[in-house]
Design a protein around this motif. Structure first.
Motif, PDB file in Angstrom:
ATOM      1  N   UNK A 299      -3.954   7.858  -6.972  1.00 43.94           N
ATOM      2  CA  UNK A 299      -2.735   8.139  -6.198  1.00 43.94           C
ATOM      3  C   UNK A 299      -3.102   8.499  -4.760  1.00 43.94           C
ATOM      4  N   UNK A 300      -4.119   9.315  -4.601  1.00 44.09           N
ATOM      5  CA  UNK A 300      -4.563   9.684  -3.248  1.00 44.09           C
ATOM      6  C   UNK A 300      -5.063   8.450  -2.499  1.00 44.09           C
ATOM      7  N   UNK A 301      -5.764   7.560  -3.204  1.00 41.18           N
ATOM      8  CA  UNK A 301      -6.250   6.333  -2.573  1.00 41.18           C
ATOM      9  C   UNK A 301      -5.091   5.459  -2.120  1.00 41.18           C
ATOM     10  N   UNK A 302      -4.039   5.395  -2.930  1.00 43.00           N
ATOM     11  CA  UNK A 302      -2.854   4.612  -2.562  1.00 43.00           C
ATOM     12  C   UNK A 302      -2.186   5.196  -1.319  1.00 43.00           C
ATOM     13  N   UNK A 303      -2.146   6.521  -1.231  1.00 45.13           N
ATOM     14  CA  UNK A 303      -1.618   7.176  -0.031  1.00 45.13           C
ATOM     15  C   UNK A 303      -2.493   6.840   1.179  1.00 45.13           C
ATOM     16  N   UNK A 304      -3.787   6.890   0.975  1.00 46.82           N
ATOM     17  CA  UNK A 304      -4.728   6.605   2.061  1.00 46.82           C
ATOM     18  C   UNK A 304      -4.554   5.175   2.576  1.00 46.82           C
ATOM     19  N   UNK A 305      -4.242   4.248   1.672  1.00 48.06           N
ATOM     20  CA  UNK A 305      -4.044   2.857   2.052  1.00 48.06           C
ATOM     21  C   UNK A 305      -2.698   2.626   2.742  1.00 48.06           C
ATOM     22  N   UNK A 306      -1.804   3.585   2.621  1.00 49.74           N
ATOM     23  CA  UNK A 306      -0.475   3.429   3.212  1.00 49.74           C
ATOM     24  C   UNK A 306       0.451   2.566   2.383  1.00 49.74           C
ATOM     25  N   UNK A 307       0.267   2.587   1.063  1.00 50.20           N
ATOM     26  CA  UNK A 307       1.094   1.767   0.188  1.00 50.20           C
ATOM     27  C   UNK A 307       2.461   2.408  -0.027  1.00 50.20           C
ATOM     28  N   UNK A 308       3.406   1.591  -0.471  1.00 47.99           N
ATOM     29  CA  UNK A 308       4.760   2.086  -0.720  1.00 47.99           C
ATOM     30  C   UNK A 308       4.899   2.699  -2.110  1.00 47.99           C
ATOM     31  N   UNK A 309       4.023   2.328  -3.025  1.00 45.45           N
ATOM     32  CA  UNK A 309       4.061   2.883  -4.378  1.00 45.45           C
ATOM     33  C   UNK A 309       2.775   2.519  -5.100  1.00 45.45           C
ATOM     34  N   UNK A 310       2.579   3.147  -6.257  1.00 42.98           N
ATOM     35  CA  UNK A 310       1.448   2.832  -7.123  1.00 42.98           C
ATOM     36  C   UNK A 310       1.933   2.850  -8.570  1.00 42.98           C
ATOM     37  N   UNK A 311       1.536   1.867  -9.353  1.00 44.81           N
ATOM     38  CA  UNK A 311       1.904   1.833 -10.769  1.00 44.81           C
ATOM     39  C   UNK A 311       0.643   1.741 -11.613  1.00 44.81           C
ATOM     40  N   UNK A 312       0.759   2.183 -12.857  1.00 43.41           N
ATOM     41  CA  UNK A 312      -0.381   2.198 -13.778  1.00 43.41           C
ATOM     42  C   UNK A 312      -0.021   1.434 -15.047  1.00 43.41           C
ATOM     43  N   UNK A 313      -0.985   0.688 -15.585  1.00 44.61           N
ATOM     44  CA  UNK A 313      -0.810   0.070 -16.888  1.00 44.61           C
ATOM     45  C   UNK A 313      -2.164   0.023 -17.582  1.00 44.61           C
ATOM     46  N   UNK A 314      -2.124  -0.027 -18.907  1.00 46.72           N
ATOM     47  CA  UNK A 314      -3.355  -0.051 -19.689  1.00 46.72           C
ATOM     48  C   UNK A 314      -4.022  -1.420 -19.585  1.00 46.72           C
ATOM     49  N   UNK A 315      -5.331  -1.443 -19.628  1.00 43.72           N
ATOM     50  CA  UNK A 315      -6.079  -2.704 -19.624  1.00 43.72           C
ATOM     51  C   UNK A 315      -5.806  -3.467 -20.911  1.00 43.72           C
TER      52      UNK A 315
END
Length: 271
Positions: free
Chosen positions: A100-116
Motif C-alpha cells: 500500500x505504501x509503495x502504491x502511494x509512493x508511485x502516485x496510483x489512484x488505488x491498489x487491489x489485492x488478489x490471491x495467486x
C-alpha cells in the motif's frame, strides 16, 4: 510489447471499445506518449515494496522503471486513472501494508489485492503447474498464518484507505484471500466467490479462443465464427444454464470474480 500498440489501440477505439491496459510497467515510460493518446486507463502490477517487487519480477530496477513509467504518464495526462494490482503469493504475503505504501509512493489512484492462481490451466498453462512449481508460489501453512496476521493489521491500520476505496477490497474480501489459501492446503472447504462473469462478459485470447471466463473451457474461436454467434451458440447457452457457480469445482478454486449488478448491466448480446 506489441510492435505497434498505438495502431492496435486506435483500431479498437474506432469500434467504440474502451481500453484498459494491464502491464508490469517495464516498458511504460517508452510507450507513454502512445498510451496517453490511445488508452483510457492503466492497471500496473505492484508486487510489494521496491525490493520485494524487484525480487518477484526478477528484473533489476523493476520498481524504479515502473515509477518512471507512471511519472511519464502523469506528466502527459495528469488526470489519467492509473491503478495498482498486487497478486498475493509466498514472496510478498507479509508485505501487504508495504505494498500500500509503495502504491502511494508511485502516485496510483488505488491498489487491489488478489490471491495467486496456482491450480488452473488459465494464462497459457495447459495441464496446469506441477505441484513443485505451485509450492514455489503458494504460501505454505506458516506463511498463511503470517498472511492472516498481516491482513488483520492492514484492516486495522489502513481502515481509512479501505473506506476511501484506495484499497479496493473490503475487509471481507481481504480475509477471503487467506481463506482461499487455507482451502488450498485442505484446512477449509473451498468456497466459490460471488460471480456472474459468464453471463456478463467473455474472454477472447490472443489466438482467438473464446472462453466464458479465464478459467473455464473455451466455446469456440473468432477465426471460425463471429463472437456474437459463439456466445449465442447452443453450447454456450447450455453451459450458462447448467453452471452452478457455488458447486462448480473450477469456480470453487477461483481467485477472482466479476459480479455486475442488474442495475449497472448494459445491453449484453448473449443469453
Amino acid at each position: 510489447m506489441h510492435t505497434d500498440l498505438g495502431a492496435l489501440s486506435r483500431l479498437l477505439r474506432a469500434e467504440g471499445i474502451r481500453l484498459t491496459l494491464l502491464t508490469a510497467g517495464l516498458l511504460l515510460e517508452a510507450q507513454a506518449p502512445s498510451i496517453a493518446k490511445t488508452i483510457d486507463d492503466v492497471i500496473v502490477s505492484v508486487d510489494g515494496p521496491p525490493e520485494i517487487h524487484d525480487q518477484i519480477r526478477r528484473v533489476p530496477r523493476a520498481f524504479e522503471r515502473l515509477a518512471c513509467g507512471v511519472h511519464a504518464l502523469r506528466k502527459l495526462r495528469p488526470d489519467m486513472m492509473i491503478r495498482g494490482r498486487s497478486t498475493v503469493q509466498k514472496a510478498n504475503c507479509t508485505h501487504l501494508r508495504g505494498t500500500i505504501k509503495a502504491a502511494r509512493r508511485l502516485g496510483l489512484d488505488s491498489i487491489s489485492f488478489l490471491a495467486a492462481d496456482v491450480t488452473s490451466e488459465a494464462f497459457n498453462r495447459p495441464g496446469g503447474w506441477p505441484v513443485k512449481r505451485q509450492d514455489t508460489v503458494a504460501p505454505g501453512p506458516d506463511e498463511i498464518a503470517a498472511l492472516k496476521q498481516e491482513v488483520e493489521f492492514l484492516i486495522q491500520r489502513h481502515s481509512d484507505d479501505i473506506a476511501s476505496g484506495f484499497v479496493v477490497e473490503s475487509a471481507e474480501k481481504l480475509r477471503r484471500i487467506v481463506r482461499h489459501f487455507r482451502a488450498q492446503i485442505g484446512e477449509l472447504q473451498p468456497v466459490a466467490p460471488n460471480c456472474n462473469a459468464p453471463w456478463v462478459s467473455a474472454v477472447v485470447e490472443a489466438d482467438g479462443t473464446v472462453r466464458p471466463c479465464f478459467f473455464h473451457r473455451p466455446f469456440g474461436n473468432i477465426h471460425e465464427k463471429a463472437l456474437v454467434d459463439i456466445l449465442n451458440a447452443d453450447t454456450a447457452i447450455d453451459f450458462r444454464r447448467r453452471l452452478d457457480i457455488r458447486n462448480n469445482p473450477v469456480c470453487q478454486k477461483c481467485v477472482c470474480s466479476l459480479h455486475v449488478s442488474k442495475e449497472s448491466q448494459k445491453a449484453i448480446p448473449f443469453a
